[in-house]
Design an enzyme around this catalytic site. Structure first.
Site, short mmCIF file in Angstrom:
data_model
loop_
_atom_site.label_atom_id
_atom_site.label_comp_id
_atom_site.label_asym_id
_atom_site.label_seq_id
_atom_site.Cartn_x
_atom_site.Cartn_y
_atom_site.Cartn_z
N LYS A 44 33.36 40.23 32.92
CA LYS A 44 34.14 40.82 31.82
C LYS A 44 33.46 42.07 31.25
O LYS A 44 34.10 43.06 30.94
CB LYS A 44 34.22 39.77 30.70
CG LYS A 44 35.58 39.58 30.13
CD LYS A 44 35.70 38.38 29.19
CE LYS A 44 34.54 38.03 28.32
NZ LYS A 44 34.81 36.97 27.34
N LYS A 47 27.56 42.62 31.70
CA LYS A 47 26.32 42.32 30.97
C LYS A 47 26.19 40.80 30.90
O LYS A 47 27.21 40.11 30.72
CB LYS A 47 26.43 42.84 29.53
CG LYS A 47 25.62 44.05 29.27
CD LYS A 47 25.57 44.41 27.78
CE LYS A 47 26.94 44.49 27.15
NZ LYS A 47 26.98 45.19 25.88
#
Ligand code: CTP
Length: 130
Positions: A44, A47
């Site tokens: 998404k 990270k």
């Protein structure tokens, strides 16, 4: 018995997380929480969360008004999770307003207002600026 389900990352657990889980529990008898996996977060946002999925799951499951916790592998599987956990109500923060209305055919979808002025992103930024 009515079952409430909600989803999130819950990284760097903060008061906004507490507030939504606490309020969600008031809508039913049992609260089930889907914790997004590290891989899902990476997909998404490119990270990883600061706390890994097993730590985030342990922290959320230790909260007294949370009854069951599982790892959410994919955003698109919400319908399957709702059916699997026999949820009557889906609670989401109003940052997702309208986005899950199509699930109203299998459960009641409720969006709750977010707690103002706090987020994991803001905490990370504030720590950077210390
Ligand atoms: N939430 C909330 N109030 C906040 C922050 C989060 O009600 N101030 C809710 C979200 O709406 C969601 C749940 O808490 O239902 C988990 O949100 P999550 O995305 O894990 O937390 P954020 O702090 O918003 O994280 P980020 O900044 O990484 O998006």
């Amino acid at each position: 018995m009515s079952i409430v389900i909600t989803f999130g990352t819950y990284d760097l657990f903060h008061i906004g997380h507490h507030n939504i889980l606490n309020r969600a529990k008031n809508y039913g008898d049992k609260l089930v929480v889907g914790i997004s996996t590290d891989a899902l977060n990476y997909k998404k946002k490119q990270k990883y969360p600061v706390y890994c999925e097993s730590e985030r799951k342990t922290i959320v499951s230790s909260i007294k008004y949370v009854d069951e916790v599982f790892l959410e592998e994919s955003l698109e599987q919400k319908r399957e999770y709702i059916i699997k956990y026999k949820a009557d109500i889906l609670i989401m923060g109003n940052d997702w307003e309208g986005k899950f209305d199509e699930l109203n055919d299998i459960c009641k979808v409720i969006y709750l207002p977010r707690t103002e002025n706090i987020s994991t992103t803001k905490i990370k930024q504030d720590i950077k600026n210390l």
